[in-house]
Design an enzyme around this catalytic site. Sequence first.
Site, PDB file in Angstrom:
ATOM      1  N   ASP A   1      -6.174  -1.842  -1.707  1.00 19.59           N
ATOM      2  CA  ASP A   1      -5.028  -2.470  -2.369  1.00 19.59           C
ATOM      3  C   ASP A   1      -4.283  -1.400  -3.138  1.00 19.59           C
ATOM      4  O   ASP A   1      -4.866  -0.381  -3.527  1.00 19.59           O
ATOM      5  CB  ASP A   1      -5.510  -3.502  -3.388  1.00 19.59           C
ATOM      6  CG  ASP A   1      -6.080  -2.828  -4.622  1.00 19.59           C
ATOM      7  OD1 ASP A   1      -7.231  -2.346  -4.567  1.00 19.59           O
ATOM      8  OD2 ASP A   1      -5.362  -2.721  -5.642  1.00 19.59           O
TER       9      ASP A   1
ATOM     10  N   ASP B   1      -9.703  -8.318  -9.467  1.00 23.96           N
ATOM     11  CA  ASP B   1     -10.454  -7.199 -10.039  1.00 23.96           C
ATOM     12  C   ASP B   1     -11.149  -7.679 -11.315  1.00 23.96           C
ATOM     13  O   ASP B   1     -11.015  -8.834 -11.709  1.00 23.96           O
ATOM     14  CB  ASP B   1      -9.537  -6.000 -10.276  1.00 23.96           C
ATOM     15  CG  ASP B   1      -8.424  -6.320 -11.252  1.00 23.96           C
ATOM     16  OD1 ASP B   1      -8.453  -7.399 -11.881  1.00 23.96           O
ATOM     17  OD2 ASP B   1      -7.508  -5.497 -11.383  1.00 23.96           O
TER      18      ASP B   1
ATOM     19  N   GLY C   1     -10.750  -6.510 -14.367  1.00 25.66           N
ATOM     20  CA  GLY C   1     -10.008  -6.303 -15.600  1.00 25.66           C
ATOM     21  C   GLY C   1     -10.350  -4.984 -16.271  1.00 25.66           C
ATOM     22  O   GLY C   1      -9.646  -4.537 -17.170  1.00 25.66           O
TER      23      GLY C   1
ATOM     24  N   CYS D   1      15.339  -5.643   8.252  1.00 27.41           N
ATOM     25  CA  CYS D   1      15.872  -4.747   9.293  1.00 27.41           C
ATOM     26  C   CYS D   1      16.620  -5.516  10.385  1.00 27.41           C
ATOM     27  O   CYS D   1      17.488  -4.959  11.055  1.00 27.41           O
ATOM     28  CB  CYS D   1      14.746  -3.911   9.905  1.00 27.41           C
ATOM     29  SG  CYS D   1      14.165  -2.629   8.762  1.00 27.41           S
TER      30      CYS D   1
ATOM     31  N   HIS E   1      10.601  -5.559   3.401  1.00 21.67           N
ATOM     32  CA  HIS E   1      10.447  -4.538   4.442  1.00 21.67           C
ATOM     33  C   HIS E   1       9.130  -3.781   4.291  1.00 21.67           C
ATOM     34  O   HIS E   1       8.390  -3.616   5.262  1.00 21.67           O
ATOM     35  CB  HIS E   1      11.616  -3.548   4.416  1.00 21.67           C
ATOM     36  CG  HIS E   1      11.348  -2.336   5.265  1.00 21.67           C
ATOM     37  ND1 HIS E   1      11.513  -2.342   6.633  1.00 21.67           N
ATOM     38  CD2 HIS E   1      10.861  -1.104   4.948  1.00 21.67           C
ATOM     39  CE1 HIS E   1      11.162  -1.158   7.122  1.00 21.67           C
ATOM     40  NE2 HIS E   1      10.766  -0.385   6.120  1.00 21.67           N
TER      41      HIS E   1
ATOM     42  N   CYS F   1      11.183  -6.564  10.824  1.00 21.57           N
ATOM     43  CA  CYS F   1      11.183  -7.408   9.613  1.00 21.57           C
ATOM     44  C   CYS F   1      12.545  -8.071   9.426  1.00 21.57           C
ATOM     45  O   CYS F   1      13.546  -7.656  10.014  1.00 21.57           O
ATOM     46  CB  CYS F   1      10.816  -6.588   8.379  1.00 21.57           C
ATOM     47  SG  CYS F   1      12.182  -5.684   7.642  1.00 21.57           S
TER      48      CYS F   1
ATOM     49  N   CYS G   1      11.840  -1.468  13.349  1.00 17.20           N
ATOM     50  CA  CYS G   1      11.139  -2.482  12.549  1.00 17.20           C
ATOM     51  C   CYS G   1      11.672  -3.891  12.845  1.00 17.20           C
ATOM     52  O   CYS G   1      12.867  -4.099  12.989  1.00 17.20           O
ATOM     53  CB  CYS G   1      11.281  -2.150  11.064  1.00 17.20           C
ATOM     54  SG  CYS G   1      10.523  -3.364   9.970  1.00 17.20           S
TER      55      CYS G   1
END
Lengths: 373, 373
Positions: free
Chosen positions: A267, A90, A92, A310, A336, A307, A305
């Site tokens: 984001d 970005d 700033g 999990c 996660h 991940c 899930c």
Amino acid sequence: MLEIKEKDTSCRARNALMTLPHGTVQTPAFMPVGTAGTVKAMFHQSLEDMGYELILGNTYHLYLRPGMEVIRNAGSLHKFTTWDRNYLTDSGGFQVFSLSSRRKISEEGVRFSSHIDGSYHTFTPESVVEIQETLRSDIQMVLDVCTAPGISKREAEEALKTTMSWARRAKKRWENRVEGYDGKLFSIVQGNFYKDLRKRSVEEIIELDTPGIAIGGLSVGESKDEFNEFLAYTAELLPEEKPHYVMGIGTPDYILESVEHGIDIFDCVYPTRIARNSTVFTRDGLIALKNQQFQFDDQPIDPTCQCSTCQRYSRSYLRHLFKAGEMLGPMLATEHNLFFLANFMKEIRQSISEGRFLEYKKTFTEAYYGAKI
Amino acid sequence: MLEIKEKDTSCRARNALMTLPHGTVQTPAFMPVGTAGTVKAMFHQSLEDMGYELILGNTYHLYLRPGMEVIRNAGSLHKFTTWDRNYLTDSGGFQVFSLSSRRKISEEGVRFSSHIDGSYHTFTPESVVEIQETLRSDIQMVLDVCTAPGISKREAEEALKTTMSWARRAKKRWENRVEGYDGKLFSIVQGNFYKDLRKRSVEEIIELDTPGIAIGGLSVGESKDEFNEFLAYTAELLPEEKPHYVMGIGTPDYILESVEHGIDIFDCVYPTRIARNSTVFTRDGLIALKNQQFQFDDQPIDPTCQCSTCQRYSRSYLRHLFKAGEMLGPMLATEHNLFFLANFMKEIRQSISEGRFLEYKKTFTEAYYGAKI
């Protein structure tokens, strides 16, 4: 730089490939926030394994610490942090407005006092491009003037005028970037919550012709209806062929709303920040692992899930980690949440590809926001 | 339970295989400390990848939080935490003495106030065996009375008397453990810094005949010479065929000293605690990553190290993480320190196997303590 691959017929949602210096990014894409060159509590290897192709760094933070000399010594933000995929940084501007204790804005730029040590610094549209050039940002943002909801039209217009003048100066500086550096400059639509100002901002930005366009000044405290209204209004004005970025979006509902209106990237610190406070995504909505109800719960966070958290850990153990203040709690919850979002984005792209995005949006929303477990 | 494979001819160092309910442990072995069922800042997968076969949990902490009901519900400490290799748990005695705000010792046991919420609890030799039975500890320790250096012989003798009486009661309770549970009970040599008391303690423990023996009350603030003297004196009295454990040892010099005197296992929070404060092992000694001197240093922590941190990250980036207070700093430094120690133990075992342990000790010590980088 944007190759649109598939469009959903019933809305503006689209799948595209965005080509950047550190590789191609499949969009729509969520970008985890790595403020100081680290996505908090995450190994870079893990972000790579999840398939993230683009993460965000904060120019304000990196400029103050470690500072440009350290980055220059390393060669780039990528080399410094070992993240060899893309960085968006970005400008700033937002942090100057939200973090620094004192700031003074002028036509020249913005003078501010560091939140770390109180030292004074100045950002100009040109210096901010230069900083991001040193970072070797794959996408860099122009310095803009951020405004809060509720200001007068006159104030909003004044801020917009400065923002647009800064954008033109930024573009000029960016056109003179060093050889071998090919990061893309994105300008930022402002105009507060005034439609004619938003329209004027978009028109001037189209004329400026930067490689990408961001919608700024949304998700800054306004109501959800207002967000939706201004997102829809502004997004429709954007040229289709350019990448569209909405800043500060990280909840499933805002992501879905943005995708529907043709936004490609967004984001937010939200998924990683709530994780550190024990709040995690499930298909049935958020749960706070610290809660008493999980004391004896031997299920994973979300049984559907895949991940690594999990696959291995129970809610009961995770609750214990958070209650005991153990670092492994935030580590596992962050893992996660970012996996969950990466998978969410994959499902969104899949639904666009199959022309059923609005159906997916409805189904996901009903499960996520409908019934709380 | 201990199969001695190789002995160094020039000292008491030995390589052995220790058979425990959750697998065989190659000794000499360092045990990382997982106080609350998590080695701070470490994924369990990473500990497995490093080859750790035995880690430590603290009975005092686990008893207070998450509490026995939660562990019982999960089935064991292993299932609760997903660590499917061996756990040694201490008796809680040391924490009662060092952490609880109020405590009262009697022949029956020790009554104490929790450091978390001030609630009152009682540990008896029997209840502590029972707690560790619920944890399904692979090695469990008897409750003992810990004393500080500098107490009178009379006080030391009194404490020893209680310790030995408690050990006998613990053994009795352990002999009546539930079917299907085969964790090994270790008794603890005390006697403060009085050789005749140490000798008496060992003699009584030999008679008690527990599967393993620990040397307690060392590394509690005494000088290094005193440590060495009492370690050597006590270790020589131990029966060779049983596993020998010294509690609270985690610096390379104390580890080498212990191995030389035939100690098989040791534990300490030291490597993980210093890591969280940016201090890391190198072959040339400790370095504190926070230091200014590493600001532009693009080398790994230790160029000879094969850990995932050293394979990827520079000292400059690590320094930045610590300066910025980022969680990834402690994560990467802990990873490095535990890998470094795992590798150190491998090298020690290798040197014993090749009959050159004392030579290895000398070479390592010269590089590590000789020149500071």
